[in-house]
Write a protein that holds these residues in place. Sequence first.
Motif, mmCIF file in Angstrom:
data_model
loop_
_atom_site.group_PDB
_atom_site.id
_atom_site.type_symbol
_atom_site.label_atom_id
_atom_site.label_comp_id
_atom_site.label_asym_id
_atom_site.label_seq_id
_atom_site.Cartn_x
_atom_site.Cartn_y
_atom_site.Cartn_z
ATOM 1 N N PRO A 258 14.070 -0.983 3.550
ATOM 2 C CA PRO A 258 12.597 -0.870 3.611
ATOM 3 C C PRO A 258 12.001 -2.093 4.298
ATOM 4 C CG PRO A 258 13.228 -1.708 1.481
ATOM 5 C CD PRO A 258 14.509 -1.532 2.253
ATOM 6 N N SER A 259 10.709 -2.045 4.538
ATOM 7 C CA SER A 259 10.021 -3.140 5.204
ATOM 8 C C SER A 259 9.817 -4.308 4.232
ATOM 9 C CB SER A 259 8.668 -2.675 5.736
ATOM 10 O OG SER A 259 7.888 -3.774 6.160
ATOM 11 N N GLY A 260 10.342 -5.475 4.599
ATOM 12 C CA GLY A 260 10.137 -6.647 3.767
ATOM 13 C C GLY A 260 8.691 -7.115 3.771
ATOM 14 N N HIS A 261 8.011 -6.997 4.921
ATOM 15 C CA HIS A 261 6.599 -7.394 4.990
ATOM 16 C C HIS A 261 5.742 -6.543 4.047
ATOM 17 C CE1 HIS A 261 7.696 -9.702 8.554
ATOM 18 N NE2 HIS A 261 6.487 -10.221 8.554
ATOM 19 N N VAL A 262 5.957 -5.238 4.077
ATOM 20 C CA VAL A 262 5.147 -4.346 3.237
ATOM 21 C C VAL A 262 5.495 -4.541 1.764
ATOM 22 C CG1 VAL A 262 4.541 -1.953 2.792
ATOM 23 C CG2 VAL A 262 4.967 -2.699 5.128
ATOM 24 N N ALA A 263 6.779 -4.713 1.458
ATOM 25 C CA ALA A 263 7.170 -4.951 0.066
ATOM 26 C C ALA A 263 6.559 -6.243 -0.453
ATOM 27 C CB ALA A 263 8.692 -4.993 -0.042
ATOM 28 N N ALA A 264 6.560 -7.302 0.370
ATOM 29 C CA ALA A 264 5.972 -8.575 -0.043
ATOM 30 C C ALA A 264 4.463 -8.449 -0.235
ATOM 31 C CB ALA A 264 6.294 -9.647 0.981
ATOM 32 N N ALA A 265 3.795 -7.734 0.677
ATOM 33 C CA ALA A 265 2.341 -7.561 0.563
ATOM 34 C C ALA A 265 1.984 -6.782 -0.696
ATOM 35 C CB ALA A 265 1.803 -6.855 1.803
ATOM 36 N N THR A 266 2.734 -5.713 -0.975
ATOM 37 C CA THR A 266 2.468 -4.923 -2.176
ATOM 38 C C THR A 266 2.725 -5.740 -3.436
ATOM 39 O OG1 THR A 266 3.155 -2.941 -0.973
ATOM 40 C CG2 THR A 266 3.002 -2.768 -3.354
ATOM 41 N N ALA A 267 3.841 -6.458 -3.465
ATOM 42 C CA ALA A 267 4.165 -7.271 -4.637
ATOM 43 C C ALA A 267 3.154 -8.395 -4.832
ATOM 44 C CB ALA A 267 5.579 -7.834 -4.496
ATOM 45 N N PHE B 77 7.953 4.692 9.943
ATOM 46 C CA PHE B 77 7.079 5.178 8.868
ATOM 47 C C PHE B 77 7.772 5.090 7.515
ATOM 48 C CE2 PHE B 77 6.233 8.918 6.184
ATOM 49 C CZ PHE B 77 4.922 8.643 5.801
ATOM 50 N N SER B 78 9.020 5.522 7.443
ATOM 51 C CA SER B 78 9.745 5.496 6.173
ATOM 52 C C SER B 78 9.955 4.078 5.672
ATOM 53 C CB SER B 78 11.094 6.197 6.321
ATOM 54 O OG SER B 78 11.890 5.559 7.307
ATOM 55 N N ASP B 79 10.097 3.110 6.583
ATOM 56 C CA ASP B 79 10.268 1.718 6.160
ATOM 57 C C ASP B 79 9.039 1.211 5.430
ATOM 58 O OD1 ASP B 79 12.615 1.959 7.584
ATOM 59 O OD2 ASP B 79 11.828 0.978 9.377
ATOM 60 N N ALA B 80 7.863 1.494 5.998
ATOM 61 C CA ALA B 80 6.621 1.062 5.356
ATOM 62 C C ALA B 80 6.434 1.757 4.013
ATOM 63 C CB ALA B 80 5.434 1.364 6.270
ATOM 64 N N LEU B 81 6.739 3.057 3.958
ATOM 65 C CA LEU B 81 6.633 3.784 2.697
ATOM 66 C C LEU B 81 7.591 3.212 1.656
ATOM 67 C CD1 LEU B 81 5.413 6.190 1.181
ATOM 68 C CD2 LEU B 81 7.224 7.624 2.148
ATOM 69 N N GLY B 82 8.812 2.901 2.073
ATOM 70 C CA GLY B 82 9.772 2.315 1.148
ATOM 71 C C GLY B 82 9.345 0.953 0.658
ATOM 72 N N GLY B 83 8.681 0.150 1.503
ATOM 73 C CA GLY B 83 8.200 -1.148 1.051
ATOM 74 C C GLY B 83 7.159 -1.035 -0.045
ATOM 75 N N VAL B 84 6.245 -0.069 0.073
ATOM 76 C CA VAL B 84 5.241 0.144 -0.975
ATOM 77 C C VAL B 84 5.911 0.595 -2.276
ATOM 78 C CG1 VAL B 84 3.206 1.477 -1.630
ATOM 79 C CG2 VAL B 84 3.460 0.664 0.721
ATOM 80 N N LEU B 85 6.831 1.532 -2.180
ATOM 81 C CA LEU B 85 7.521 2.023 -3.372
ATOM 82 C C LEU B 85 8.314 0.912 -4.058
ATOM 83 C CD1 LEU B 85 8.789 5.472 -2.047
ATOM 84 C CD2 LEU B 85 7.030 5.100 -3.784
ATOM 85 N N LEU B 86 8.963 0.078 -3.277
ATOM 86 C CA LEU B 86 9.736 -1.024 -3.863
ATOM 87 C C LEU B 86 8.834 -2.000 -4.601
ATOM 88 C CD1 LEU B 86 12.372 -2.589 -4.222
ATOM 89 C CD2 LEU B 86 11.965 -3.639 -1.973
ATOM 90 N N GLY B 87 7.719 -2.389 -3.985
ATOM 91 C CA GLY B 87 6.805 -3.309 -4.645
ATOM 92 C C GLY B 87 6.227 -2.743 -5.925
ATOM 93 N N VAL B 88 5.877 -1.466 -5.930
ATOM 94 C CA VAL B 88 5.308 -0.835 -7.121
ATOM 95 C C VAL B 88 6.356 -0.721 -8.231
ATOM 96 C CG1 VAL B 88 4.392 1.341 -8.019
ATOM 97 C CG2 VAL B 88 3.486 0.389 -5.894
ATOM 98 N N ALA B 89 7.573 -0.335 -7.883
ATOM 99 C CA ALA B 89 8.629 -0.194 -8.888
ATOM 100 C C ALA B 89 8.944 -1.537 -9.540
ATOM 101 C CB ALA B 89 9.881 0.401 -8.253
ATOM 102 N N LEU B 90 9.040 -2.591 -8.753
ATOM 103 C CA LEU B 90 9.326 -3.918 -9.317
ATOM 104 C C LEU B 90 8.162 -4.419 -10.167
ATOM 105 C CD1 LEU B 90 11.076 -5.677 -6.294
ATOM 106 C CD2 LEU B 90 12.139 -4.726 -8.353
ATOM 107 N N PHE B 91 6.930 -4.108 -9.760
ATOM 108 C CA PHE B 91 5.778 -4.515 -10.571
ATOM 109 C C PHE B 91 5.808 -3.847 -11.942
ATOM 110 C CE2 PHE B 91 1.600 -3.082 -12.059
ATOM 111 C CZ PHE B 91 1.041 -4.302 -12.410
ATOM 112 N N CYS B 92 6.071 -2.556 -11.983
ATOM 113 C CA CYS B 92 6.117 -1.856 -13.272
ATOM 114 C C CYS B 92 7.205 -2.442 -14.162
ATOM 115 C CB CYS B 92 6.350 -0.363 -13.049
ATOM 116 S SG CYS B 92 4.963 0.491 -12.264
#
Length: 323
Positions: free
Chosen positions: A157-166, A206-221
């Motif tokens: 997944p996208s590290g930038h998007v995962a970091a932004a979401t987290a 597209f899937s990379d950005a979607l995966g980054g959001v999902l990763l950040g949300v899952a780790l937050f929960c």
Amino acid sequence: MSIGSSYPVGRSTPGPQPARPLPHARAVVPLGLRLLAASLCGLLALTLTAAVFVRTYPGQWWDGALLPRAERGGGYEQQTVLVGPAKGVLAAFGSPTLLAALLGAVLVVGALRRRLAAGVVGVGLVVCAVVVAGVVKSALPRPDLQIESSTTHNSFPSGHVAAATALLLAFMLVLPGWARRWLVVPGAAGVAVIASATMIAGWHRFSDALGGVLLGVALFCLAAAALVAWGGDQGADGRPEGGGRWRGLAAATAGLVALVWALVVVVPGLAAAVQRGALVAIVGVGAVTMVLVGSVVFLVRTADFAGPPPARSRSSTGSQKIS
């Protein structure tokens, strides 16, 4: 009194007892378990996204159809005037100084609200999101399915998007409930802008950005569930919110106005600047980000994320009993 009477003398006959109200769903299922369930759902969605878009022909084809050759490297940028601004956004967000300042702000807000442990967990959440994204990106193979404009280089997944979401959700751990509601829309919009910039600049699919959001949300929960288990499943003040309903209604109204404004003003401008596939990818990631961030913030709307209450000493307890 008559002899042989079966009714007791001097006692009132019991009348019909009032029906007890059913317990609320939030009281039946503790917040910690709901957060764990949400984390598992996020990880499952992340796994399915990787399995479909990385490992299957239709998934790779859809990524290529939305963003042709959207991958880090020369020649993979989208043909649009927004490439320059997109690279500027990514350069600014990737600045170590800015990231250090934002992470420091999480710690400062946590310390000021006497939630330093939540601030430390928030910083760890961002670091963990970046590390996990990098590990998955390196370890997940991308098969060559003979699809035009698709390569075997994996960027999911996208590290930038995962970091932004987290980072956005890290502030949700230290801010009060009313401030979380007002941060949902601008924060999710910021994450959507970074996700869009990675796709426009050709860094991610597209899937990379979607995966980054999902990763950040899952780790937050998962992090929020750990804090709730440590501090106890209780609200900010232990009582139902009173004026919080009006604040929530105002925040929801503001969010709706912002979304309508985005649809009326921003989307037509994007449609004139990018191709149809890129527009679908940008709007899709933005909508998913809004829904996921709004859902988890609603889930923790009354959580305080404070540490366990200080234990009372035996002497103080005894003096209270004597008095």
